[in-house]
Scaffold this active site. Sequence first.
Site, PDB file in Angstrom:
ATOM      1  N   THR A   8       5.859   0.413   2.424  1.00 32.84           N
ATOM      2  CA  THR A   8       6.747   1.264   2.903  1.00 32.84           C
ATOM      3  C   THR A   8       6.383   2.043   3.866  1.00 32.84           C
ATOM      4  OG1 THR A   8       8.751   0.983   1.128  1.00 32.84           O
ATOM      5  CG2 THR A   8       8.964   3.016   2.829  1.00 32.84           C
ATOM      6  N   LEU A  58       0.889  -1.267  -0.027  1.00 35.55           N
ATOM      7  CA  LEU A  58      -0.128   0.144   0.178  1.00 35.55           C
ATOM      8  C   LEU A  58       1.050   1.282  -0.064  1.00 35.55           C
ATOM      9  CD1 LEU A  58      -1.915  -1.248   2.582  1.00 35.55           C
ATOM     10  CD2 LEU A  58      -2.944  -1.374   0.240  1.00 35.55           C
ATOM     11  N   PRO A  59       0.405   2.528  -0.453  1.00 42.20           N
ATOM     12  CA  PRO A  59       1.072   3.771  -0.283  1.00 42.20           C
ATOM     13  C   PRO A  59       2.350   4.243   0.627  1.00 42.20           C
ATOM     14  CG  PRO A  59      -1.025   3.743  -1.662  1.00 42.20           C
ATOM     15  CD  PRO A  59      -0.817   2.570  -0.613  1.00 42.20           C
ATOM     16  N   LYS A  75      15.215  -0.450   5.873  1.00 42.06           N
ATOM     17  CA  LYS A  75      14.836  -0.020   4.532  1.00 42.06           C
ATOM     18  C   LYS A  75      15.292   1.865   5.160  1.00 42.06           C
ATOM     19  CE  LYS A  75      11.899   1.121   0.899  1.00 42.06           C
ATOM     20  NZ  LYS A  75      10.939   0.751   0.035  1.00 42.06           N
ATOM     21  N   LYS A 117       9.285  10.642  -0.310  1.00 39.79           N
ATOM     22  CA  LYS A 117       8.714   9.794   1.154  1.00 39.79           C
ATOM     23  C   LYS A 117       9.483   9.573   1.724  1.00 39.79           C
ATOM     24  CE  LYS A 117       6.244   5.967   1.763  1.00 39.79           C
ATOM     25  NZ  LYS A 117       5.625   4.735   1.017  1.00 39.79           N
TER      26      LYS A 117
END
Lengths: 298, 298, 298, 298
Positions: free
Chosen positions: B96, B65-66, B171, B246
């Site tokens: 993420t 998902l975004p 990450k 982002k």
Amino acid sequence: MHIGFLGLGNMGAPMARNLLKAGHRLSVFDPVPAAVAALVEAGAHAVDSAGAVATADVEVIVTMLPAAAQVKAVYLGDDGLLAHARPRVLLIDCSTIDPHSAREVAAAAEAQGNPMLDAPVSGGTGGAAAGTLTFMVGGSDADFARARPLLAAMGKNIVHCGGHGNGQAAKVANNLLLGISMIGVAEAMNLGVALGVDPQVLAGVINTSSGRCWSSDTYNPFPGVMDNVPAARGYSGGFGCDLMLKDLGLASEAARQARQPVILGALAQQLYQTFSAQGHGGLDFSAIINLYRKEPQA
Amino acid sequence: MHIGFLGLGNMGAPMARNLLKAGHRLSVFDPVPAAVAALVEAGAHAVDSAGAVATADVEVIVTMLPAAAQVKAVYLGDDGLLAHARPRVLLIDCSTIDPHSAREVAAAAEAQGNPMLDAPVSGGTGGAAAGTLTFMVGGSDADFARARPLLAAMGKNIVHCGGHGNGQAAKVANNLLLGISMIGVAEAMNLGVALGVDPQVLAGVINTSSGRCWSSDTYNPFPGVMDNVPAARGYSGGFGCDLMLKDLGLASEAARQARQPVILGALAQQLYQTFSAQGHGGLDFSAIINLYRKEPQA
Amino acid sequence: MHIGFLGLGNMGAPMARNLLKAGHRLSVFDPVPAAVAALVEAGAHAVDSAGAVATADVEVIVTMLPAAAQVKAVYLGDDGLLAHARPRVLLIDCSTIDPHSAREVAAAAEAQGNPMLDAPVSGGTGGAAAGTLTFMVGGSDADFARARPLLAAMGKNIVHCGGHGNGQAAKVANNLLLGISMIGVAEAMNLGVALGVDPQVLAGVINTSSGRCWSSDTYNPFPGVMDNVPAARGYSGGFGCDLMLKDLGLASEAARQARQPVILGALAQQLYQTFSAQGHGGLDFSAIINLYRKEPQA
Amino acid sequence: MHIGFLGLGNMGAPMARNLLKAGHRLSVFDPVPAAVAALVEAGAHAVDSAGAVATADVEVIVTMLPAAAQVKAVYLGDDGLLAHARPRVLLIDCSTIDPHSAREVAAAAEAQGNPMLDAPVSGGTGGAAAGTLTFMVGGSDADFARARPLLAAMGKNIVHCGGHGNGQAAKVANNLLLGISMIGVAEAMNLGVALGVDPQVLAGVINTSSGRCWSSDTYNPFPGVMDNVPAARGYSGGFGCDLMLKDLGLASEAARQARQPVILGALAQQLYQTFSAQGHGGLDFSAIINLYRKEPQA
């Protein structure tokens, strides 16, 4: 071959020794008598001044000096190398200085018939002793070909970067990136660990992912991640903060003259300056990670 | 195995296809009907909502998902996954998001008996299609072992980073470093070239020296240095500036909460923001090198 | 009084005119003949060289030159001022240069019996024409007292900052802060407006609160907030970005030599450099606000 | 007037006292019993919860809370103000929070018929006690007019900044600039002094030149330049680093959402974070000058 060698400091002395080991004859000079004496014991011949190196019957002169001011004095001074060098003697300056000064000195040398190369090194005192330095060389193809065997006696990676000053330009660009990367690794390791990841696991992820870099996979600044790096021995040895600060100063000054922005580079310079001003300039540059260390809570 | 899959965007769709290719049965949902239709054509079964995925007879549910808002809505909402998931169904979130939110959702899941993993990826849409993604996974050893074969159908590097949220933490740390390194390479390449060094020669020096990094040796942003990178095709494709923005936002926010400085990282975020605000957010993130481009002189 | 004046550029010419208006006799030199001709028309006497200014029967020599290289050439050159100046002639250098060079030239001057002051100005070409410049002066009390009436013919705020070089040091510190503040105002105004506040209301709040500064209340960079500032006329006139860039270069170089961090200052320098490299170096420095401008959405 | 007041901390308590002094009747709540007891002694009436404040017969409710999380809980919670407030009771939130959250709460309030204003303050605990705060107010003209007399009992500068959230937006913009300016003054003072200028002389030059700002002329961080500022008392009292850090966090987060770069602002945030992580977050924010302090040489 009979070679003149000026500058027998932490880098110059082991480089000169490697030339002796390769069978060359050396006439050496350094203003520090003990530095000269040590080389004489290793088989070199001592002379009294920069000018005397030039007037000795040498085919090549190698210089390894602290900064541009000394390079200019040694090459351009009244009793300097250019005032005394015989025609066609090849001049190789291994000092790390700004490209502009390197080009200025090379132009003066070539104007009077002396070919010249700028050949700054990377690899530190360890590489100088082991003969594994990288040389980044600026000058003509012919002069590079002539110098290559000599440089190969002191290093293992000899790269021709183009015309005069390009050795310095390549080094300054590489070290600009190095100075940034090291701080980037410091921030990433500290952040990941603060968020709960084990430092070795984190380094493993980074070293197999897009964050991979020399500062992470070969010289990781986080204590406990690697052996045989400064972080494993209290940041002693290695490449000092104040030397990184010097190189970033060369980079930002070269950028200023070229009207080229170096935004992260300038900030990195200021962070090493901040850390150095706090009294840590003598530590290895990977110690910059301590600028980010949190005080233990009471 | 019967798997539920939510989120069939640029990343999710090819990941789901690789699960189908590996022989799994898929029940899928996405709010965009065309995205669902394409997967149905590839052999998946469509359901009507997040809740319906959970009530299907699945053993595992994968979500892609975004951002954290969508993850929270899909997992914690009134008609969400946790409201309907049968006990012991394994939940794997590949989105993420920030580690804090990942831990919050995982705690809610485990409180009601659903094991959960955070498993964000790197490798982009190309890696998703080729099944060569890297998965950075946070959760228990047992759950990691259970998920591994499934993840291996979608990627080739599956790394266990520790407990809940640690996949996200690793990450975020890696991409923080990536965002910094890319700008560092942009500055170093531009500076060296402005000082007269050929870009390919310069990249060659850096890639064999201490400036070496993924952004230089695998994804060089300077046009003409490498083929098959965004710089060779006008910075199209790849990993967009706005996605890097982002991720740097996640990093700086996570750092703020952890009270950990990320000095270069915060500056890098602002530089991508500046470049994005100038209208270039859709280009690959290596296009940041153009922020440093000099106007041609009239 | 008979005064020598060297350097009749955008700043020097109106300063020299104000000395003529105050009734002084002027012997002037500039390498640009038209610049000399214009002053001669206003009543000055032209001479042929820097040396000729010194050999004229002057009591004081004022210089207004672009940078340290020209100051050193004019003062220390073979046909320069020090080679020809009669004893006790007072030398006043109004150029903006680094404190180190100012001290070097002053030491040479005083070693041969010529008192010297560094006296850089602020106030721009408008202040030079109106005679309202600020002079920041370094040198002895006695020399400052001797120069004061002369400087008062060209400016209205004459500040003694201490010994040699301190005029330059004070200016460099002030302009470092100015360069930072202007970007700070640009960021604050853009942010507040992006969040929905009217620019004039926002400036009103800031100017009566703790964000108040000269860049906000006297020289606001946001268009429409003030009249009679560069922002009201397309950023023409005023103090050019490239001049600010020069001053920040002096500041960061002086800081480097003093081993003093200037973190925001170095970043500000790079931002003006970025903006200048994009082709805007000739605009007033308050135009830096445009680096933050968002592209209109298509 | 009968007023409800929630949040009796370092700021809220003296503000509430000033309302009592102005003759108003107060019903107060705070989760810390001692804070409530102190106000009761001063004449206030204690109630048991946020909801109980709303159900008391008040015309206006004022809140002064630490952050957005508390504001949302107090206004939007199940036993919160909106659940119990009678129609047309005016709600005034004096907390410093992000504009986005302020707008969210105001929209909820107005949707059920309660007018609301955001009215963050500047001036610190000293201003709160003396009744000299500045209020930056967002909301309608009519509501601002209605609140003004009340706010005037607690402050002397009451500024209407536009619609909902604009008080917060103006404050965030002002404090962004303040955080930058203070570091700019720290760098400029330290640089000038390192170059040999007396600190008081330097401050005098800056305060009459283009570097002039509140951080220099009213709150100078260099010890010995001013009396009655934190720098004169070891950086105790004043506006803490950690509070500045909170405000810069609000600014950079608001900027991120608005896709507006704040380059110096983000760096300033990281510098305060670095200083705070080194253990100094409780000192006045002007103590950031110590980040630049050089260690005495041995």
